[in-house]
Every structure is written in structure tokens, then in C-alpha cells.
Design a protein around this motif. Structure first.
Motif, PDB file in Angstrom:
ATOM      1  N   GLY A 182      55.170  49.885  50.070  1.00 16.11           N
ATOM      2  CA  GLY A 182      54.531  49.053  49.458  1.00 16.11           C
ATOM      3  C   GLY A 182      54.228  49.302  47.980  1.00 16.11           C
ATOM      4  N   SER A 183      54.235  50.528  47.457  1.00 15.34           N
ATOM      5  CA  SER A 183      53.935  50.942  46.119  1.00 15.34           C
ATOM      6  C   SER A 183      55.169  50.501  45.274  1.00 15.34           C
ATOM      7  CB  SER A 183      53.447  52.187  45.898  1.00 15.34           C
ATOM      8  OG  SER A 183      53.536  52.664  44.670  1.00 15.34           O
ATOM      9  N   LEU A 184      56.425  50.902  45.895  1.00 10.51           N
ATOM     10  CA  LEU A 184      57.806  50.663  45.374  1.00 10.51           C
ATOM     11  C   LEU A 184      57.869  49.173  45.238  1.00 10.51           C
ATOM     12  CD1 LEU A 184      60.342  51.654  44.381  1.00 10.51           C
ATOM     13  CD2 LEU A 184      61.229  51.838  46.770  1.00 10.51           C
ATOM     14  N   ILE A 185      57.729  48.591  46.240  1.00 11.30           N
ATOM     15  CA  ILE A 185      57.889  47.053  46.259  1.00 11.30           C
ATOM     16  C   ILE A 185      57.131  46.353  45.016  1.00 11.30           C
ATOM     17  CG2 ILE A 185      57.359  44.791  47.317  1.00 11.30           C
ATOM     18  CD1 ILE A 185      58.249  46.252  49.923  1.00 11.30           C
ATOM     19  N   ALA A 186      55.778  46.797  44.596  1.00 10.57           N
ATOM     20  CA  ALA A 186      54.999  46.356  43.873  1.00 10.57           C
ATOM     21  C   ALA A 186      55.382  46.764  42.418  1.00 10.57           C
ATOM     22  CB  ALA A 186      53.550  46.893  43.670  1.00 10.57           C
ATOM     23  N   GLN A 187      56.230  47.779  42.317  1.00 12.42           N
ATOM     24  CA  GLN A 187      56.985  48.255  40.947  1.00 12.42           C
ATOM     25  C   GLN A 187      58.255  47.336  41.011  1.00 12.42           C
ATOM     26  OE1 GLN A 187      56.802  52.287  39.587  1.00 12.42           O
ATOM     27  NE2 GLN A 187      55.764  52.609  41.563  1.00 12.42           N
ATOM     28  N   LEU A 188      58.936  47.154  41.823  1.00 15.98           N
ATOM     29  CA  LEU A 188      60.311  46.420  41.625  1.00 15.98           C
ATOM     30  C   LEU A 188      60.324  45.000  41.336  1.00 15.98           C
ATOM     31  CD1 LEU A 188      62.491  48.478  44.129  1.00 15.98           C
ATOM     32  CD2 LEU A 188      62.710  48.441  42.086  1.00 15.98           C
TER      33      LEU A 188
END
Length: 566
Positions: free
Chosen positions: A362-368
Motif C-alpha cells: 500500500g505504501s509503495l502504491i501511494a508513492q508510485l
């Protein structure tokens, strides 16, 4: 209590920062800017200078300048004095300090950022007071720059973008009998080599203030360096000053190669900052006539063409311009993301993924998602579908390696089931869980470029001026088109329609797909209005025209009365 006149003049005291009437301040400034545009169009340069003086000495102008530099992205970046205006009291004091008498700018703080070719780009960071002074004088200079700009210059100008420049490439190159040869131009160290004497003689603003900015110098590694040429990259007013210096080449080319019909040289120029292309019928024309003329034009301004990046190419070979590759395939012109641009984008995405090896999905998706969405929407006006599919495939491969590394002992089917799946008819969707501060969780999904529809961009008209009231209805319609093309913004229009119960506020009849509609700004942007929902209403197209006709007649009458008084 401060009394602000219609022109925004400043009385003895400055009010509390939170008590400033910002809509009134914007309205005062925009009215003066509209008058500056009119005086510039009439070539009444004495009146232009008088109006600029009135604007730069007004309370409204000073307040908006301080507001700009204390609310933009650089508000926490100090200059050499390490001073920030981060409290209301400091902002109120800053308005009092913006005085021309006795003003002396401090040197800039030099810093460097990496360029795509591995070199470093120097940036000069002014102190807060100098930024505010530049923002203040920019309020009076930008209307002049817009009124005198080259028609096909698109960088650092309001309501213009790279998409407009690429669409103009299509307009001048797509036809069967269009130009076949292109001069790709690039200026060597444009911002660093601009001639100070030329700018002081030709930039239409207070010459003493401009000279102080140009000669302020910069501090690098605790050493003061003088500036004998150029305008600093990082200054608020620098892009507009550079544009004014580079303007004039397009009109010069038009005068020199003005033939029409079969004997036309097909010379057209499109410029974005210091990158430009010039089209021509033959290679010999560009080599022997156009290039020497361009070289002489820039030499007078202290500039020279980059031998490394300036070249002449055929349209069948194609050329890269503003991240797009423009080329004819069997006589059909297509523009799509360039290989260099795609590689830089994927390198950025891979860098984010590699830097978040321990982060949750979820954190990675928020950055990408912001990175991917921004790139896709920037390229949605070209022939990008095939590129989008390849990009999505490359991102999937990278995310698969990220997931396998996290669970090296799990089988592939388990990994796929945990992180990937099928959503809304799309396969291989990367998903994760995002937890908010209140403890609630929500499933988020990766944004895929292939979900972006290809939409043909409508190029802005060459003479459109955002400071001129005559163009207000045109810019309103362009805002509507942007909102219609964006799914989230389209929902705002539906809310606006429901708020009016589906009725036109002018005639009271229903607004339907058959009748059509226009979004109207209650307070025009040229008079300080904003694009927010509270300042918008929906009208029928003919009702919208009637409203603007009434307003235009009122503006004309007031101008006639003002000219009689003058």
C-alpha cells in the motif's frame, strides 16, 4: 486601519495578515494588469510604465507578492541570510519592507541539481525579500510579456503547455505539402550567457531594479562571485526575462520568408524556453539562410547555438522534442513518447521500487501512483497506446521481482494471489492495503497507464491573452474542456449542475445534452476571480454569450469614459 483604493494603493498602516481581503487585492491587481495589456497593445509605453509603477507601489501588489513567496514550494528554502517568513507577523512586516527606495538585493545562494546528461545545473536561490520584490515586479511585467510574445512560444506562459507546442508541430508538418526538413535548435547555457546591456536596454521594466538583480552576484562555497552575464536560474522573474530576450525571432523569420503559395519557404518556428525547431522546404534553405539568421539574432543577445544539439533532420527520420518523438510513417505524422523519455520514466519508477524494499504494498502504491499518473496524462495526446502497454509490462516485471524478493521461499502462485489479481476486467493488477491515521484500512491499486484514454489536444489560439478581458469567455471554455476530459473534474461539473437543479441561472430553463452548456466564472479571472466551484455557474451557450456581450459593452463604455477623462 488601512484603506485600499481601487488601484490598490497603500495607506500608512498594514492590516493583520489574516484580515487582508484577498479577493479584493486580486481584483485590484488584475484590473491594473488588464490596463497594462491594453496600453501595450496600443504601444503607449509611457502609460505602461505609469501603470507598472502604480502596481508595484500598491498594497494589493505587495500583499500578493508576499503571499506567493510564502505559500509556494520554496517557502522553506532560505537564501544566504537564512531568513524565512513563516509567521503572520513576519509577513505583515514584509509588506512594509517592499520599498523601492534604498532597496539593495543580496547575493544568491548557489546550489546544483543534476541534469539528464550527467552534468549539474546551477540554481541561484534569492533571499525572501528579493523573491517578493521579483514577484511584485513580475505582476507588472508578465502582462507586457504576454502581449508582445512570439505567437508560438509556449514555455513559462500562462495557459500554455508542451501539448500546445506538440500540436503546433502537427499543424505545420502533418500535411502532404508541409515542410520536410527541421532545424532542431538548442542554445548553449542560455540563462547564464544572456547579455546584461541588451536586457537593460530592451526589458520593459524599472531599469535600476533590473540592474541590481542582474549584478547581485552569488555565493558558492563561502565565496562571492560577480555576475557579468545571464539571469539566475531559480529567480521568480528569470523565466519571463529570458522569454522577453528570446522573443522576436519568429516575427523576424516571418518577415524574411513571407512568400505564400507554391514558392513558400514553409518556414515556421516553435519554441519552448531555449529549445526550438524551425521548419523549411529544403535542407539548403535551413543551412544557408535560416541558420545564419538565427545565429546573428542570438549573437546580439550574447548567446550562441549549441553545436552538439543543433542539427537538421528530415521528417521521415523524425526528431525528439519535449519528450515526444515526431516522425512521418509512410506520409502520416505521428507523435509518441521518445525512447529517452520512456527510459528516464522507467528508471525513476524502478528507483522508487528499489528504495522501498521493506515497505508495504500500500505504501509503495501511494508513492508510485502520482508518478505514473502524471507521466501518462502528460503523454495522453499522442499515439501512446502501444508505449503505455510496454510501460505497464515493464512496471509489472519490476513489481514481480520486488514481491519475489520479499517472499523468496513462497511459491509463485502464492505471491501472485497475495499481491496481484483481476480488477474491473484488468489482469495482473498490483494491489495493497493502505491504513489511515484513524485506523481504518482500504485496498488501493496501482494506476496503469493503459487505463488513460488517448485524447486529441486542442491547441490554444496564438493570440489568446489571459490578462485581456476580451479572451475571458475563450479561456472559460478551455477550462470546461479540461474538466470534461478528466474523470474526477467531470464529477465537479455534475455537482454544479445538481446544485442549480439542472437549470440555467440566466433564463431558468433546463440544461441538457441537447441544449449544451458553458461554465461561467462569476468574477472573471482577469479581474481576480478563481476557478473554484463557488465562483462558477452553468449557463446555456447563447445565455453565456449574452452575459459576456453585456459585460464587454460595459467594459468598452468604461474605457471610453476613462480615455475622455485622460
Amino acid at each position: 486601519m488601512t484603506v485600499v483604493t481601487q488601484a490598490g494603493a497603500l495607506s500608512r498602516s498594514v492590516p493583520n495578515w489574516q484580515a487582508i481581503d484577498w479577493p479584493s487585492a486580486r481584483c485590484s491587481v488584475r484590473r491594473l494588469q488588464a490596463r497594462i495589456v491594453k496600453a501595450t497593445q496600443e504601444k503607449r509605453w509611457g502609460k505602461v510604465r505609469a501603470l507598472q509603477h502604480l502596481l508595484t507601489h500598491s498594497f494589493s501588489g505587495k500583499a500578493l507578492a508576499v503571499k506567493q513567496v510564502t505559500e509556494n514550494s520554496g517557502k522553506r528554502t532560505p537564501g544566504v541570510d537564512r531568513v524565512l517568513w513563516n509567521t503572520p507577523a513576519k509577513k505583515e512586516a514584509a509588506i512594509r519592507e517592499l520599498k523601492q527606495r534604498g532597496y539593495q538585493p543580496l547575493p544568491l545562494r548557489r546550489t546544483y541539481i543534476p541534469k539528464s546528461n550527467g552534468k549539474l545545473r546551477p540554481l541561484g536561490i534569492p533571499v525572501m525579500k528579493d523573491r517578493a520584490m521579483q514577484a511584485l515586479y513580475l505582476l507588472g511585467l508578465d502582462p507586457v510579456a504576454e502581449a508582445t510574445a512570439d505567437p508560438n512560444s509556449y514555455a513559462f506562459r500562462k495557459s500554455r503547455s508542451t501539448a500546445d507546442a506538440i500540436e503546433q508541430c502537427f499543424n505545420v508538418l502533418a500535411r502532404k505539402h508541409s515542410a520536410q526538413w527541421i532545424l532542431e535548435g538548442d542554445i548553449t547555457a542560455c540563462f547564464d550567457e544572456l547579455s546584461h546591456p541588451w536586457m537593460l536596454d530592451h526589458i520593459p521594466m524599472d531599469r535600476s531594479i533590473l540592474r541590481k538583480w542582474l549584478k547581485a552576484g552569488f555565493i558558492d562555497k563561502n565565496t562571492l562571485h560577480p555576475t557579468n552575464a545571464g539571469t539566475p536560474q531559480g529567480g521568480i522573474i528569470s523565466p519571463v526575462v529570458a522569454n522577453l530576450t528570446l522573443d522576436g525571432l519568429e516575427s523576424l523569420l516571418r518577415e524574411r520568408f513571407s512568400k505564400s503559395g507554391r514558392n513558400s519557404a514553409l518556414v515556421n518556428m516553435i519554441r519552448y524556453a531555449d529549445d526550438f525547431i524551425i521548419t523549411g522546404r529544403t535542407k539548403e534553405l535551413l543551412e544557408s539562410e535560416v541558420k545564419p539568421l538565427v545565429t546573428e539574432f542570438f549573437k546580439a543577445r550574447g548567446l550562441e547555438l549549441s553545436q552538439e544539439k543543433t542539427r537538421i533532420t528530415h521528417i521521415d527520420e523524425g526528431f525528439d522534442f519535449l519528450g515526444q518523438n515526431v516522425r512521418k510513417y509512410n506520409g502520416k505524422l505521428l507523435s509518441k513518447p521518445s525512447r529517452k523519455n520512456v527510459k528516464a520514466f522507467l528508471d525513476k519508477v524502478r528507483g522508487v521500487i528499489k528504495a522501498n524494499k521493506q515497505s508495504t504494498a500500500g505504501s509503495l502504491i501511494a508513492q508510485l501512483n502520482p508518478i505514473i499518473r502524471g507521466w501518462a496524462y502528460n503523454h495522453r495526446h499522442g499515439c501512446s497506446k502501444a508505449t503505455f502497454s510496454k510501460v505497464d509490462s515493464a512496471i509489472f516485471d519490476c513489481l514481480w521481482e520486488w514481491a519475489r524478493r520479499r517472499h523468496s521461499k513462497k511459491p509463485s502462485r502464492w505471491i501472485y494471489k497475495k499481491y496481484f489479481g483481476r480488477l474491473d476486467g484488468t489482469r495482473n493488477v498490483f494491489r495493497g492495503v493502505n491504513r489511515s491515521a484513524d485506523g481504518t484500512s482500504k485496498i488501493s491499486r496501482l494506476f496503469y497507464t493503459a487505463s488513460v484514454s488517448i485524447v486529441r489536444h486542442v491547441k490554444i489560439k496564438k493570440g489568446a491573452n489571459p490578462y485581456d478581458p476580451q479572451w475571458e469567455s475563450y479561456f472559460e471554455r478551455r477550462l470546461d474542456l479540461k474538466m470534461e476530459a478528466h474523470p474526477k473534474k467531470r464529477q465537479l461539473l455534475v455537482r454544479l449542475w445538481l446544485g442549480q437543479h439542472g437549470l440555467c441561472t440566466e433564463c431558468g430553463h433546463k440544461i441538457t445534452r441537447t441544449t449544451g452548456w458553458r461554465s461561467h466564472l462569476i468574477t472573471w479571472r482577469v479581474y481576480g476571480g478563481t476557478n473554484t466551484m463557488h465562483n462558477r455557474i452553468l449557463l446555456h451557450p447563447h445565455c453565456h454569450k449574452q452575459v459576456h456581450d453585456r459585460a464587454d459593452s460595459g467594459v468598452t463604455a468604461s474605457r471610453q469614459e476613462a480615455s475622455k477623462e485622460a
